[in-house]
Scaffold this motif. Structure first.
Motif, PDB file in Angstrom:
ATOM      1  N   ALA A  40       0.934  -1.166   0.036  1.00 18.97           N
ATOM      2  CA  ALA A  40       0.070  -0.031   0.027  1.00 18.97           C
ATOM      3  C   ALA A  40       0.854   1.345  -0.216  1.00 18.97           C
ATOM      4  CB  ALA A  40      -0.816   0.112   0.918  1.00 18.97           C
ATOM      5  N   ARG A  41       1.738   1.307   0.788  1.00 18.90           N
ATOM      6  CA  ARG A  41       2.798   2.313   0.783  1.00 18.90           C
ATOM      7  C   ARG A  41       3.706   2.780  -0.508  1.00 18.90           C
ATOM      8  NH1 ARG A  41       5.436   0.789   5.036  1.00 18.90           N
ATOM      9  NH2 ARG A  41       7.242  -0.164   3.822  1.00 18.90           N
ATOM     10  N   ASP A  42       3.875   1.425  -0.966  1.00 20.30           N
ATOM     11  CA  ASP A  42       4.838   1.889  -2.290  1.00 20.30           C
ATOM     12  C   ASP A  42       3.739   2.230  -3.447  1.00 20.30           C
ATOM     13  OD1 ASP A  42       6.968   0.463  -1.194  1.00 20.30           O
ATOM     14  OD2 ASP A  42       6.800  -1.274  -2.234  1.00 20.30           O
ATOM     15  N   PHE A  43       2.611   1.756  -3.270  1.00 22.03           N
ATOM     16  CA  PHE A  43       1.456   2.353  -4.552  1.00 22.03           C
ATOM     17  C   PHE A  43       1.240   3.501  -4.250  1.00 22.03           C
ATOM     18  CE2 PHE A  43      -2.913   3.048  -5.701  1.00 22.03           C
ATOM     19  CZ  PHE A  43      -2.722   2.852  -6.913  1.00 22.03           C
ATOM     20  N   MET A  44       0.942   4.160  -2.994  1.00 22.88           N
ATOM     21  CA  MET A  44       0.593   5.370  -2.627  1.00 22.88           C
ATOM     22  C   MET A  44       1.905   6.368  -3.031  1.00 22.88           C
ATOM     23  SD  MET A  44      -2.277   5.317  -1.986  1.00 22.88           S
ATOM     24  CE  MET A  44      -2.687   7.055  -1.840  1.00 22.88           C
ATOM     25  N   GLU A  45       3.124   5.861  -3.034  1.00 20.95           N
ATOM     26  CA  GLU A  45       4.161   6.620  -3.111  1.00 20.95           C
ATOM     27  C   GLU A  45       4.298   6.667  -4.928  1.00 20.95           C
ATOM     28  OE1 GLU A  45       8.069   5.187  -1.901  1.00 20.95           O
ATOM     29  OE2 GLU A  45       7.077   5.186   0.383  1.00 20.95           O
ATOM     30  N   ALA A  46       4.179   5.921  -5.602  1.00 19.46           N
ATOM     31  CA  ALA A  46       3.942   5.824  -6.931  1.00 19.46           C
ATOM     32  C   ALA A  46       2.730   6.815  -7.444  1.00 19.46           C
ATOM     33  CB  ALA A  46       3.808   4.439  -7.548  1.00 19.46           C
ATOM     34  N   ALA A  47       1.760   6.728  -6.677  1.00 18.71           N
ATOM     35  CA  ALA A  47       0.634   7.562  -7.256  1.00 18.71           C
ATOM     36  C   ALA A  47       0.911   8.994  -7.095  1.00 18.71           C
ATOM     37  CB  ALA A  47      -0.612   7.116  -6.399  1.00 18.71           C
ATOM     38  N   LYS A  48       1.746   9.277  -5.738  1.00 20.78           N
ATOM     39  CA  LYS A  48       2.061  10.692  -5.475  1.00 20.78           C
ATOM     40  C   LYS A  48       3.016  11.131  -6.521  1.00 20.78           C
ATOM     41  CE  LYS A  48       1.462  11.180  -0.450  1.00 20.78           C
ATOM     42  NZ  LYS A  48       2.268  11.512   0.778  1.00 20.78           N
ATOM     43  N   LYS A  49       3.984  10.475  -6.948  1.00 14.01           N
ATOM     44  CA  LYS A  49       4.950  10.732  -7.794  1.00 14.01           C
ATOM     45  C   LYS A  49       4.247  11.060  -9.373  1.00 14.01           C
ATOM     46  CE  LYS A  49       8.959   8.027  -6.168  1.00 14.01           C
ATOM     47  NZ  LYS A  49       9.756   7.039  -6.334  1.00 14.01           N
ATOM     48  N   LEU A  50       3.377  10.213  -9.672  1.00 14.11           N
ATOM     49  CA  LEU A  50       2.508  10.567 -11.068  1.00 14.11           C
ATOM     50  C   LEU A  50       1.752  11.825 -10.775  1.00 14.11           C
ATOM     51  CD1 LEU A  50       1.019   7.108 -12.128  1.00 14.11           C
ATOM     52  CD2 LEU A  50       2.558   8.606 -13.149  1.00 14.11           C
ATOM     53  N   GLN A  51       0.978  12.004  -9.644  1.00 14.21           N
ATOM     54  CA  GLN A  51       0.390  13.375  -9.388  1.00 14.21           C
ATOM     55  C   GLN A  51       1.607  14.551  -9.391  1.00 14.21           C
ATOM     56  OE1 GLN A  51      -1.460  13.355  -5.559  1.00 14.21           O
ATOM     57  NE2 GLN A  51      -3.073  14.950  -6.137  1.00 14.21           N
ATOM     58  N   HIS A  52       2.392  14.309  -8.690  1.00 16.21           N
ATOM     59  CA  HIS A  52       3.406  15.587  -8.941  1.00 16.21           C
ATOM     60  C   HIS A  52       3.874  15.708 -10.163  1.00 16.21           C
ATOM     61  CE1 HIS A  52       3.999  16.248  -4.708  1.00 16.21           C
ATOM     62  NE2 HIS A  52       4.111  15.135  -4.149  1.00 16.21           N
ATOM     63  N   TYR A  53       4.276  14.724 -11.200  1.00 16.60           N
ATOM     64  CA  TYR A  53       4.339  14.764 -12.355  1.00 16.60           C
ATOM     65  C   TYR A  53       3.432  15.656 -13.136  1.00 16.60           C
ATOM     66  CZ  TYR A  53       5.470  13.575 -17.389  1.00 16.60           C
ATOM     67  OH  TYR A  53       5.453  13.776 -18.529  1.00 16.60           O
ATOM     68  N   PHE A  54       2.349  15.240 -13.146  1.00 18.88           N
ATOM     69  CA  PHE A  54       1.127  15.715 -13.799  1.00 18.88           C
ATOM     70  C   PHE A  54       0.881  17.074 -13.339  1.00 18.88           C
ATOM     71  CE2 PHE A  54      -0.470  11.393 -14.749  1.00 18.88           C
ATOM     72  CZ  PHE A  54      -0.101  11.508 -15.995  1.00 18.88           C
ATOM     73  N   ILE A  55       1.071  17.469 -11.963  1.00 14.13           N
ATOM     74  CA  ILE A  55       0.820  18.948 -11.758  1.00 14.13           C
ATOM     75  C   ILE A  55       1.983  19.760 -12.109  1.00 14.13           C
ATOM     76  CG2 ILE A  55       1.077  20.404  -9.662  1.00 14.13           C
ATOM     77  CD1 ILE A  55      -0.741  18.310  -8.091  1.00 14.13           C
ATOM     78  N   LEU A  57       3.551  19.446 -15.192  1.00 11.87           N
ATOM     79  CA  LEU A  57       3.399  19.460 -16.482  1.00 11.87           C
ATOM     80  C   LEU A  57       2.347  20.835 -16.565  1.00 11.87           C
ATOM     81  CD1 LEU A  57       2.820  16.200 -17.818  1.00 11.87           C
ATOM     82  CD2 LEU A  57       4.673  17.561 -18.234  1.00 11.87           C
ATOM     83  N   GLN A  58       1.442  20.867 -15.638  1.00  9.13           N
ATOM     84  CA  GLN A  58       0.362  21.899 -15.620  1.00  9.13           C
ATOM     85  C   GLN A  58       1.151  23.390 -15.503  1.00  9.13           C
ATOM     86  OE1 GLN A  58      -2.513  21.595 -12.499  1.00  9.13           O
ATOM     87  NE2 GLN A  58      -3.854  23.175 -13.393  1.00  9.13           N
ATOM     88  N   HIS A  59       2.138  23.186 -14.433  1.00 10.80           N
ATOM     89  CA  HIS A  59       2.817  24.710 -14.367  1.00 10.80           C
ATOM     90  C   HIS A  59       3.989  24.965 -15.091  1.00 10.80           C
ATOM     91  CE1 HIS A  59       0.230  25.099 -10.590  1.00 10.80           C
ATOM     92  NE2 HIS A  59       0.787  23.861 -10.322  1.00 10.80           N
ATOM     93  N   ASP A  60       3.792  24.772 -16.498  1.00  8.82           N
ATOM     94  CA  ASP A  60       4.918  25.289 -17.461  1.00  8.82           C
ATOM     95  C   ASP A  60       5.207  26.763 -17.327  1.00  8.82           C
ATOM     96  OD1 ASP A  60       5.485  22.810 -18.591  1.00  8.82           O
ATOM     97  OD2 ASP A  60       3.898  23.058 -20.101  1.00  8.82           O
ATOM     98  N   ASP A  61       6.330  27.176 -17.044  1.00 12.57           N
ATOM     99  CA  ASP A  61       6.561  28.285 -17.016  1.00 12.57           C
ATOM    100  C   ASP A  61       6.617  29.155 -18.381  1.00 12.57           C
ATOM    101  OD1 ASP A  61       7.068  28.104 -14.267  1.00 12.57           O
ATOM    102  OD2 ASP A  61       9.126  27.621 -14.780  1.00 12.57           O
ATOM    103  N   PRO A  62       6.010  30.442 -18.392  1.00 11.75           N
ATOM    104  CA  PRO A  62       5.801  31.037 -19.541  1.00 11.75           C
ATOM    105  C   PRO A  62       7.283  31.512 -19.995  1.00 11.75           C
ATOM    106  CG  PRO A  62       5.134  32.563 -17.850  1.00 11.75           C
ATOM    107  CD  PRO A  62       5.530  31.091 -17.248  1.00 11.75           C
ATOM    108  N   PRO A  63       7.475  31.632 -21.357  1.00 10.80           N
ATOM    109  CA  PRO A  63       8.768  32.182 -21.518  1.00 10.80           C
ATOM    110  C   PRO A  63       9.379  33.409 -21.095  1.00 10.80           C
ATOM    111  CG  PRO A  63       7.240  32.073 -23.541  1.00 10.80           C
ATOM    112  CD  PRO A  63       6.440  31.531 -22.354  1.00 10.80           C
TER     113      PRO A  63
END
Length: 115
Positions: A40-55, A57-63
């Protein structure tokens, strides 16, 4: 983007090996309980990493202003090259017309002199 992360999280949660984990969870052996917690802990860590990755991607800095200006300058330089080439072609065409007109003028002058 957050809705995508939530949907991904909702889709991943059932992916835990539920039957195995439930069977182990009911097991009286303490080592099995540790396995369940670890999974469960491993799964939740993987889910958090995915969530951070997608977030992230959302915060692309403007040029930056500098990058924007460099891009605009490059586009203007390319446009300038195209226009310079077009001007050169037109100048050659005009030179050709001038020479033709001069030949015709000379030809007409010669004929007028004969008359």
């Amino acid at each position: 983007m957050i809705s995508y992360v939530m949907a991904l999280e909702a889709a991943l949660l059932p992916c835990l090996p539920a039957r195995e984990l439930q069977a182990i969870d009911r097991s009286p052996h303490p080592s099995h309980q540790i396995d369940v917690e670890r999974h469960a802990r491993d799964f939740m860590e993987a889910a958090k990493k995915l969530q951070h990755y997608f977030i992230s991607l959302q915060h692309d800095d403007p040029p930056t202003r500098e990058a924007t200006l460099r891009k605009e300058i490059a586009m203007m330089e390319e446009e300038l090259k195209v226009k310079v080439e077009l001007i050169k072609k037109q100048e050659k065409l005009i030179q050709g017309w001038r020479s033709e007109l001069k030949e015709q003028f000379d030809k007409h002058n010669i004929e007028l002199e004969r008359v």
